[in-house]
Design a protein around this motif. Sequence first.
Motif, PDB file in Angstrom:
ATOM      1  N   ILE A   1       0.864  -1.195   0.000  1.00  0.00           N
ATOM      2  CA  ILE A   1       0.000   0.000   0.000  1.00  0.00           C
ATOM      3  C   ILE A   1       0.889   1.229   0.000  1.00  0.00           C
ATOM      4  N   PHE A   2       0.566   2.191  -0.853  1.00  0.00           N
ATOM      5  CA  PHE A   2       1.346   3.434  -0.899  1.00  0.00           C
ATOM      6  C   PHE A   2       0.475   4.506  -1.531  1.00  0.00           C
ATOM      7  N   GLN A   3       1.022   5.711  -1.566  1.00  0.00           N
ATOM      8  CA  GLN A   3       0.271   6.817  -2.157  1.00  0.00           C
ATOM      9  C   GLN A   3       0.964   7.325  -3.404  1.00  0.00           C
ATOM     10  N   VAL A   4       0.192   7.649  -4.401  1.00  0.00           N
ATOM     11  CA  VAL A   4       0.726   8.331  -5.584  1.00  0.00           C
ATOM     12  C   VAL A   4      -0.179   9.529  -5.818  1.00  0.00           C
ATOM     13  N   GLU A   5       0.422  10.699  -5.840  1.00  0.00           N
ATOM     14  CA  GLU A   5      -0.324  11.949  -6.080  1.00  0.00           C
ATOM     15  C   GLU A   5      -1.581  12.029  -5.230  1.00  0.00           C
ATOM     16  N   GLY A   6      -1.435  11.718  -3.955  1.00  0.00           N
ATOM     17  CA  GLY A   6      -2.540  11.866  -3.012  1.00  0.00           C
ATOM     18  C   GLY A   6      -3.561  10.743  -3.036  1.00  0.00           C
ATOM     19  N   LYS A   7      -3.427   9.806  -3.971  1.00  0.00           N
ATOM     20  CA  LYS A   7      -4.383   8.678  -4.013  1.00  0.00           C
ATOM     21  C   LYS A   7      -3.733   7.446  -3.406  1.00  0.00           C
ATOM     22  N   ASP A   8      -4.538   6.635  -2.731  1.00  0.00           N
ATOM     23  CA  ASP A   8      -4.021   5.390  -2.171  1.00  0.00           C
ATOM     24  C   ASP A   8      -4.026   4.299  -3.245  1.00  0.00           C
ATOM     25  N   VAL A   9      -2.978   3.499  -3.218  1.00  0.00           N
ATOM     26  CA  VAL A   9      -2.871   2.395  -4.182  1.00  0.00           C
ATOM     27  C   VAL A   9      -2.623   1.109  -3.406  1.00  0.00           C
TER      28      VAL A   9
ATOM     29  N   ASP B   1       4.105   6.991 -22.892  1.00  0.00           N
ATOM     30  CA  ASP B   1       4.631   7.446 -21.594  1.00  0.00           C
ATOM     31  C   ASP B   1       4.207   6.561 -20.432  1.00  0.00           C
ATOM     32  N   GLY B   2       4.066   5.299 -20.689  1.00  0.00           N
ATOM     33  CA  GLY B   2       3.804   4.365 -19.595  1.00  0.00           C
ATOM     34  C   GLY B   2       2.345   4.043 -19.345  1.00  0.00           C
ATOM     35  N   GLU B   3       1.479   4.414 -20.289  1.00  0.00           N
ATOM     36  CA  GLU B   3       0.058   4.054 -20.140  1.00  0.00           C
ATOM     37  C   GLU B   3      -0.092   2.528 -20.142  1.00  0.00           C
ATOM     38  N   PHE B   4       0.664   1.888 -21.009  1.00  0.00           N
ATOM     39  CA  PHE B   4       0.724   0.421 -21.037  1.00  0.00           C
ATOM     40  C   PHE B   4       2.190   0.002 -21.012  1.00  0.00           C
ATOM     41  N   VAL B   5       2.449  -1.134 -20.379  1.00  0.00           N
ATOM     42  CA  VAL B   5       3.802  -1.692 -20.435  1.00  0.00           C
ATOM     43  C   VAL B   5       3.688  -3.167 -20.803  1.00  0.00           C
ATOM     44  N   PHE B   6       4.541  -3.586 -21.707  1.00  0.00           N
ATOM     45  CA  PHE B   6       4.632  -5.005 -22.070  1.00  0.00           C
ATOM     46  C   PHE B   6       6.030  -5.483 -21.682  1.00  0.00           C
ATOM     47  N   THR B   7       6.090  -6.439 -20.771  1.00  0.00           N
ATOM     48  CA  THR B   7       7.379  -6.974 -20.333  1.00  0.00           C
ATOM     49  C   THR B   7       7.475  -8.424 -20.784  1.00  0.00           C
TER      50      THR B   7
ATOM     51  N   LEU C   1       6.068   5.521 -10.822  1.00  0.00           N
ATOM     52  CA  LEU C   1       4.614   5.428 -10.947  1.00  0.00           C
ATOM     53  C   LEU C   1       3.992   6.814 -10.920  1.00  0.00           C
ATOM     54  N   TYR C   2       3.031   7.025 -11.753  1.00  0.00           N
ATOM     55  CA  TYR C   2       2.199   8.214 -11.624  1.00  0.00           C
ATOM     56  C   TYR C   2       0.774   7.895 -12.063  1.00  0.00           C
ATOM     57  N   ILE C   3      -0.144   8.819 -11.818  1.00  0.00           N
ATOM     58  CA  ILE C   3      -1.558   8.523 -12.102  1.00  0.00           C
ATOM     59  C   ILE C   3      -2.109   9.516 -13.116  1.00  0.00           C
ATOM     60  N   GLU C   4      -2.786   8.979 -14.105  1.00  0.00           N
ATOM     61  CA  GLU C   4      -3.517   9.821 -15.049  1.00  0.00           C
ATOM     62  C   GLU C   4      -4.845   9.157 -15.344  1.00  0.00           C
ATOM     63  N   ASN C   5      -5.910   9.950 -15.384  1.00  0.00           N
ATOM     64  CA  ASN C   5      -7.263   9.410 -15.620  1.00  0.00           C
ATOM     65  C   ASN C   5      -7.550   8.215 -14.721  1.00  0.00           C
ATOM     66  N   ASN C   6      -7.155   8.336 -13.496  1.00  0.00           N
ATOM     67  CA  ASN C   6      -7.390   7.280 -12.521  1.00  0.00           C
ATOM     68  C   ASN C   6      -6.766   5.927 -12.901  1.00  0.00           C
ATOM     69  N   LYS C   7      -5.679   5.986 -13.629  1.00  0.00           N
ATOM     70  CA  LYS C   7      -4.937   4.766 -14.001  1.00  0.00           C
ATOM     71  C   LYS C   7      -3.480   4.942 -13.614  1.00  0.00           C
ATOM     72  N   ILE C   8      -2.868   3.852 -13.202  1.00  0.00           N
ATOM     73  CA  ILE C   8      -1.430   3.906 -12.922  1.00  0.00           C
ATOM     74  C   ILE C   8      -0.657   3.897 -14.235  1.00  0.00           C
ATOM     75  N   TYR C   9       0.260   4.824 -14.361  1.00  0.00           N
ATOM     76  CA  TYR C   9       1.207   4.840 -15.470  1.00  0.00           C
ATOM     77  C   TYR C   9       2.563   4.432 -14.899  1.00  0.00           C
ATOM     78  N   GLN C  10       3.343   3.755 -15.704  1.00  0.00           N
ATOM     79  CA  GLN C  10       4.682   3.365 -15.265  1.00  0.00           C
ATOM     80  C   GLN C  10       5.681   3.839 -16.301  1.00  0.00           C
ATOM     81  N   SER C  11       6.631   4.625 -15.850  1.00  0.00           N
ATOM     82  CA  SER C  11       7.610   5.054 -16.838  1.00  0.00           C
ATOM     83  C   SER C  11       9.012   4.767 -16.303  1.00  0.00           C
TER      84      SER C  11
END
Length: 491
Positions: free
Chosen positions: A228-236, A453-459, A328-338
Amino acid sequence: MEWTREMRYRHYGEMTDAEEKDLLEKVNYSIWRQQFHIQPPYGLLNDPNGFAYYQGKYQLFYQWFPFGPVHGMKHWYHVESEDLIYWKDKGLGMAPEYDHESHGIFSGTGIVKDELLYLFYTANKRDEDWNRESAQSLAIMDRNGRIKKKEIPIIPKQPEGYTANFRDPKVWQDKDSDTFYMIVGAERMNHTGCALLYKSEDLLNWHFEGELKTDFEQFGYMWECPDIFQVEGKDVLLFSPQGLEPDGDSYHNVHNSGCFIGYFDKEKHYFQSNFFQELDAGFDFYAPQTTQAPDGRQILIGWMGLPDTSYPTDKDMWANCLTIPRELYIENNKIYQSPVKEMIAKRGSLTEWRGSLNSEETILEDFSDAVYELICDMSVEEGIAGLKLRTGKEEETLFYLDTKRQKIVLDRTKSGAPIAVDYGTVRQTTCTDNKISLRIFVDTSSVEIFVNDGEFVFTARIFPKEESKGIKLFAEDTTASFDIKKWEYIT
Ligand code: FRU
């Protein structure tokens, strides 16, 4: 080679010099050793553990079985970095010592208090009938790097109503008080997964607060590695639920990882969120863990591998690696990973290509390589266009945009030595744009593709021949334009 229980439950201290020499030789011959990813010296790596910033450096450990490419007696291997990209090998971090951890020290996390690094982990034991016993335990690392375990677990067993699949503590400090919280992955008696919440004022004495309620009561049979952690004030709430069935484009790997974004109500022990976001759209990604950088960024590292899966490097006596660190950051209520910005320091000489393709394929002659970073901005009129990486006589790893079906697709059908083919060789996710930007990291045996910019990641791990180093662009029955930059990587 058959790995018996006796072979799997050996302590690192029992390894003879001859055994180690033999392992090192086998690993040395492996054509798939990574150049810029954290990988085990030999044996098997799985989850990242104890990720924390302490005394000016990132401390990171990983689950390690030293004797070969299988799961068995787990140890913690230790690496350290000032910048998240150059990792210093610190050797064995922790090994099982006590009876209650006689069958391995499992995953956990680190938190700094009073200039000490507190490392929480799960002590794993099997009794004579091979029944599992799990306890949550603590070790403390001092500023000289000495790690000392507490002899007695801080939480000796799971509460009533839960099975012994009770592991992977993550600890954090409440932002408004001195209170510490711990979340532990668990399985209810009815074989459904959940997380349990504990509270402490001193990191030593822990009180069971109750199960963390969510709106996902029936969601897999076991939740591993909660965080559990926070990103831009939201709990994840991040975790790796086991036992999800494939659903559309999601959950096609043997097990999967993802998160809820919402609100953690610590009084009601409730995490409010109505959407689970799968974190990675590719193949080999599991058990990620995060920590906060001193500048406030939340950094994630995952295991680039999966449970219950064999890999082509098994014959070379090593398996798996970690992902590059992602912010990690959040856009449109989704986690982005860059990729963390520090990665830029690894860029060496640059090669560029710009142009359009009309229903054709082209090889980028000067680009051939096995270890690099590539940025590709592409737009497609209508149809399929994309890249082929690590191409050779019969090999290619395909990544493309299909605007008609509105999908972006990673296809490793022809990537080289096969991996987990029973789970399919193609992964895709919905993307409604006909213009995308890609940032791709290719290492000897992996690709990590960050879209928009990290909206989707394929590993994905890939195991091509050494000579398969080509990079091609293609457009199928359509016109597509590409703007490409490729950097050699300084390793
Ligand atoms: C996840 C996991 C954890 C456990 C560890 C053991 O991959 O199963 O739940 O602590 O691996 O190595």
